[in-house]
Design a protein around this motif. Structure first.
Motif, PDB file in Angstrom:
ATOM      1  N   LEU A  26       0.841  -1.196   0.000  1.00 22.60           N
ATOM      2  CA  LEU A  26       0.000   0.000   0.000  1.00 22.60           C
ATOM      3  C   LEU A  26       0.875   1.244   0.000  1.00 22.60           C
ATOM      4  O   LEU A  26       1.668   1.446   0.932  1.00 22.60           O
ATOM      5  N   PRO A  27       0.740   2.094  -1.035  1.00 24.17           N
ATOM      6  CA  PRO A  27       1.504   3.342  -1.041  1.00 24.17           C
ATOM      7  C   PRO A  27       1.112   4.160   0.196  1.00 24.17           C
ATOM      8  O   PRO A  27      -0.063   4.270   0.523  1.00 24.17           O
ATOM      9  N   ARG A  33       6.143  12.655   4.592  1.00 26.26           N
ATOM     10  CA  ARG A  33       6.328  14.013   5.084  1.00 26.26           C
ATOM     11  C   ARG A  33       7.001  14.083   6.433  1.00 26.26           C
ATOM     12  O   ARG A  33       7.163  15.153   7.002  1.00 26.26           O
ATOM     13  N   ALA A  40      -4.764  14.046   9.645  1.00 30.08           N
ATOM     14  CA  ALA A  40      -6.184  13.710   9.570  1.00 30.08           C
ATOM     15  C   ALA A  40      -6.357  12.477   8.713  1.00 30.08           C
ATOM     16  O   ALA A  40      -5.565  12.220   7.817  1.00 30.08           O
ATOM     17  N   ILE A  41      -7.383  11.737   8.994  1.00 29.27           N
ATOM     18  CA  ILE A  41      -7.710  10.637   8.094  1.00 29.27           C
ATOM     19  C   ILE A  41      -8.034  11.243   6.741  1.00 29.27           C
ATOM     20  O   ILE A  41      -8.753  12.215   6.632  1.00 29.27           O
ATOM     21  N   GLY A  42      -7.495  10.657   5.710  1.00 30.83           N
ATOM     22  CA  GLY A  42      -7.759  11.164   4.375  1.00 30.83           C
ATOM     23  C   GLY A  42      -6.769  12.222   3.939  1.00 30.83           C
ATOM     24  O   GLY A  42      -6.854  12.744   2.844  1.00 30.83           O
ATOM     25  N   ASP A  43      -5.815  12.497   4.795  1.00 30.43           N
ATOM     26  CA  ASP A  43      -4.847  13.538   4.472  1.00 30.43           C
ATOM     27  C   ASP A  43      -3.669  12.913   3.735  1.00 30.43           C
ATOM     28  O   ASP A  43      -2.636  12.624   4.306  1.00 30.43           O
ATOM     29  N   ASP A  44      -3.867  12.712   2.449  1.00 29.55           N
ATOM     30  CA  ASP A  44      -2.875  11.973   1.678  1.00 29.55           C
ATOM     31  C   ASP A  44      -2.237  12.833   0.607  1.00 29.55           C
ATOM     32  O   ASP A  44      -2.670  12.832  -0.538  1.00 29.55           O
ATOM     33  N   ALA A  45      -1.224  13.525   0.926  1.00 27.50           N
ATOM     34  CA  ALA A  45      -0.504  14.230  -0.129  1.00 27.50           C
ATOM     35  C   ALA A  45       0.312  13.205  -0.896  1.00 27.50           C
ATOM     36  O   ALA A  45       1.095  12.471  -0.314  1.00 27.50           O
ATOM     37  N   ALA A  46       0.108  13.138  -2.163  1.00 26.64           N
ATOM     38  CA  ALA A  46       0.791  12.082  -2.913  1.00 26.64           C
ATOM     39  C   ALA A  46       1.279  12.611  -4.245  1.00 26.64           C
ATOM     40  O   ALA A  46       0.660  13.464  -4.841  1.00 26.64           O
ATOM     41  N   ALA A 294      -3.849   4.077  11.892  1.00 23.66           N
ATOM     42  CA  ALA A 294      -5.318   4.023  11.875  1.00 23.66           C
ATOM     43  C   ALA A 294      -5.878   5.241  11.150  1.00 23.66           C
ATOM     44  O   ALA A 294      -6.787   5.132  10.335  1.00 23.66           O
ATOM     45  N   ALA A 297      -3.608   5.384   7.227  1.00 24.57           N
ATOM     46  CA  ALA A 297      -3.567   4.201   6.354  1.00 24.57           C
ATOM     47  C   ALA A 297      -4.812   3.342   6.531  1.00 24.57           C
ATOM     48  O   ALA A 297      -4.966   2.340   5.851  1.00 24.57           O
ATOM     49  N   ARG A 298      -5.682   3.746   7.440  1.00 21.93           N
ATOM     50  CA  ARG A 298      -6.937   3.017   7.727  1.00 21.93           C
ATOM     51  C   ARG A 298      -6.665   1.561   8.097  1.00 21.93           C
ATOM     52  O   ARG A 298      -7.377   0.653   7.690  1.00 21.93           O
ATOM     53  N   LEU A 299      -5.583   1.353   8.858  1.00 19.91           N
ATOM     54  CA  LEU A 299      -5.208   0.009   9.285  1.00 19.91           C
ATOM     55  C   LEU A 299      -5.168  -0.060  10.808  1.00 19.91           C
ATOM     56  O   LEU A 299      -4.630   0.845  11.456  1.00 19.91           O
TER      57      LEU A 299
ATOM     58  N   GLN B 108     -11.179  14.385  -3.017  1.00 16.93           N
ATOM     59  CA  GLN B 108      -9.788  13.981  -2.873  1.00 16.93           C
ATOM     60  C   GLN B 108      -9.337  13.087  -4.024  1.00 16.93           C
ATOM     61  O   GLN B 108      -8.176  13.118  -4.427  1.00 16.93           O
ATOM     62  N   ARG B 115      -3.269  15.698  -9.724  1.00 14.26           N
ATOM     63  CA  ARG B 115      -1.855  15.869  -9.384  1.00 14.26           C
ATOM     64  C   ARG B 115      -0.989  14.827 -10.087  1.00 14.26           C
ATOM     65  O   ARG B 115       0.112  15.135 -10.566  1.00 14.26           O
ATOM     66  N   ALA B 136      -7.431  18.606   3.693  1.00 17.86           N
ATOM     67  CA  ALA B 136      -6.991  17.365   3.059  1.00 17.86           C
ATOM     68  C   ALA B 136      -6.979  17.502   1.542  1.00 17.86           C
ATOM     69  O   ALA B 136      -6.078  17.008   0.866  1.00 17.86           O
ATOM     70  N   ALA B 139      -4.145  19.738   0.554  1.00 19.74           N
ATOM     71  CA  ALA B 139      -2.862  19.043   0.707  1.00 19.74           C
ATOM     72  C   ALA B 139      -2.531  18.209  -0.529  1.00 19.74           C
ATOM     73  O   ALA B 139      -1.372  17.886  -0.778  1.00 19.74           O
ATOM     74  N   LEU B 140      -3.554  17.867  -1.300  1.00 19.93           N
ATOM     75  CA  LEU B 140      -3.340  17.111  -2.529  1.00 19.93           C
ATOM     76  C   LEU B 140      -3.102  18.031  -3.718  1.00 19.93           C
ATOM     77  O   LEU B 140      -3.034  17.585  -4.861  1.00 19.93           O
ATOM     78  N   ARG B 298      -9.475  -5.863  11.403  1.00 27.10           N
ATOM     79  CA  ARG B 298      -8.367  -4.900  11.539  1.00 27.10           C
ATOM     80  C   ARG B 298      -8.409  -3.833  10.442  1.00 27.10           C
ATOM     81  O   ARG B 298      -7.369  -3.431   9.916  1.00 27.10           O
ATOM     82  N   VAL B 300     -10.052   0.012   9.302  1.00 31.56           N
ATOM     83  CA  VAL B 300     -10.748   1.249   9.637  1.00 31.56           C
ATOM     84  C   VAL B 300     -11.665   1.572   8.458  1.00 31.56           C
ATOM     85  O   VAL B 300     -11.191   1.803   7.344  1.00 31.56           O
ATOM     86  N   ASN B 332     -12.666   6.654   5.271  1.00 32.56           N
ATOM     87  CA  ASN B 332     -12.403   7.986   5.817  1.00 32.56           C
ATOM     88  C   ASN B 332     -13.469   8.383   6.839  1.00 32.56           C
ATOM     89  O   ASN B 332     -14.504   8.926   6.494  1.00 32.56           O
TER      90      ASN B 332
END
Lengths: 347, 347
Positions: A26-27, A33, A40-46, A294, A297-299, B108, B115, B136, B139-140, B298, B300, B332
């Motif tokens: 999983l990327p 960073r 935050a959840i969903g805060d994925d700068a990619a 959590a 990565a929602r894990l 997102q 991006r 969020a 940030a993308l 396991r 989220v 999310n």
């Protein structure tokens, strides 16, 4: 001492097809960073995408992936080694049943695998084990035998001898190491250009197997073990060139309960020959990483499983640059601990 | 009305290789026991193993897997449709930039995909959107334009016309539906013998795409949509044979915020032709399932993403028997909500 080879790991992979989940890479650009702070959840700068599944292209140096073994049945990589060790027994011996002593993920892995083969399974646990862990192991069809903590090993040997059960050790066995090594095979299959692999070290079975597979298939890659600072017995053992055992009083200070065990002669020999080094992480770093995984990565990840990611988040300067994969070894943690780490006042 | 075909989905899959994660099918034997109650983490009673990754063998009828799209970059399946829609634009139009209005996962997804292509991206959000969601999306790399809620669509159209941006709608577009359909392709590739697929229904893009792929590749399979009882507008639309829109007052009662949107003519046409039915779940069932997925799988998962699993846990009698896959659409959610669901007194 004979070390396992890539062929052993490949054999294990054939046996484990259709049993263990081929977990994805999983990327995890959020980790790139640096310090997680409170992402935050969903805060994925990619930048750019990358994926698992055999076709992950070459990414930019510095990219980071996690391999969530927490998504295996029973929630940990242990299913791989336990299943392969049981599969490798001669049929008649296997039919007589298996036994192990563990109160952790290995107990459930052996119970799960024994049930899959339809053979009897006994798990010896200390009589102080959490009722939840006993129940979980029994729910998988195993018979749990409770003994005083110092009696675990003698009771296991005695029962094995009396009943003809085969002992399935948690890491001190070539088949167990070969099974865990399939994690490394999958990493190189999914990301052939991998540069750095980070792997938790407890007894050393996972790190031994992963280093064997990765170094054989991708000699230029660096494989680095990660331990809690409070249970850094493998690091000291490598430095001393012999198995150094830390006292229970010392290792029980870490929240990473799966990494308190010492290495064995067999795993230390693998680590000495094939691992590029061990770095350590603090308790705060481990717990912060469980929360970050959590949220970002929602894990759901247990502390022992999070140390590799903690190393990337907090010790980047100690790591080689390049495309990095952190193995998340397991996800069995107390829900109340996760609740505390996620509560607004908790982090 | 023209419906998309399996070929469209296959084309999307080629474009998405190396972008979207091929999410695994995770065996979830814990769910087979019915009501989750309060299963402990690690409490996995399982018979036999099964795995994802192209080689999942035939399991016993009644086996259950989840497909966690929560593990995608940005935490939801939306990356698939958004990326494929942007990829399908003529190069010159794409270079001019893209725009959408959304405060959810689609925002997102579009930002992430834009991006990746290195093109400008504007996201129009209501000025009441949560600061976390705005941050969020920014940030993308997207520019967020805040407007009064009724101004979202007109503002989007106006900006698109003035700046030459292409609008990327969240579901009402054949390319978006084709992209989401790759979830169905992966299910059949990994479990060719699948009998039942459960998929959340909001605007209907995911369900339209998945039903298209699954029914084409495995005509005997049943594909069932799942909605919250409190936002069952798609179920009513199918019954009435026309797009029925529920008031915001009604749909905002559900915690599943991703499923409050109405279907479109295009998605409803797909659902009418290819979906086998829709069942509904209650708010309590949704929240209990979010907790159970964290404890036992396991994972989220956000409430919208959990409805498919809730249908399996609580409405088994309404489902056909057989090998069942539930699509978990996203992960999310507010960490504080998960903390409440996991706290010892919380469930």
């Amino acid at each position: 001492m004979d070390l396992i080879s890539l062929d052993d790991v490949s054999r294990a992979a054939e046996v484990l097809a259709g049993v263990a989940v081929h977990t994805p890479l999983l990327p995890a650009p959020w980790a790139a960073r640096g310090r997680p702070g409170a992402p935050a959840i969903g805060d994925d700068a990619a930048v750019g995408g990358s994926a698992s599944g055999g076709s992950a292209g070459a990414g930019a140096p510095g990219e980071f992936w996690v391999k969530p073994e927490s998504l295996q049945p029973i929630g940990a990589f242990k299913i791989r080694g336990a299943y392969f060790a049981i599969a490798s027994l001669p049929a008649a011996r296997r039919a007589a049943g298996v036994i192990t002593h563990s109160s952790g993920n290995h107990a459930q892995a052996v119970a799960y695998a024994a049930r899959a083969f339809g053979v009897p399974c006994v798990v010896v646990m200390p009589d102080v084990a959490a009722p939840m862990k006993i129940a979980a192991t029994e729910a998988l069809g195993a018979r749990v035998v409770l003994v005083a903590p110092p009696e675990r090993e003698p009771a296991t040997l005695k029962l094995a001898a009396a009943e003809g059960y085969s002992i399935i050790p948690p890491y001190d066995h070539p088949d167990v190491i070969a099974g865990q090594g399939t994690v490394g095979l999958e990493i190189v299959a999914d990301l052939p250009v991998v540069d750095v692999v980070l792997v938790p070290v407890g007894g050393g079975g996972l790190a031994s197997g992963v280093a064997t597979a990765v170094k054989a298939l991708r000699p230029s890659a660096t494989v680095i073990g990660v331990e809690p600072e409070l249970a850094a017995d493998a690091q000291e053992s490598l430095r001393e060139g012999r198995v150094v055992t830390w006292s229970t009083e010392r290792t029980y200070r870490t929240v990473a309960d799966g990494l308190r065990t010492p290495t064995s002669e067999l795993t230390l020999a693998h680590l000495a020959a094939r691992l590029d080094g061990i770095i350590t992480v603090t308790e705060d770093e481990i717990l912060d990483t469980v929360g970050a995984l959590a949220r970002s990565a929602r894990l759901v990840v247990e502390p022992s499983g999070a140390v590799s990611v903690a190393a990337y988040l907090y010790h980047r300067a100690e790591l080689p640059a390049g495309r990095t994969v952190a193995v998340i070894s397991g996800g069995n943690l107390d829900p109340a601990l996760l609740a505390r780490l996620l509560a607004p006042a908790g982090d």
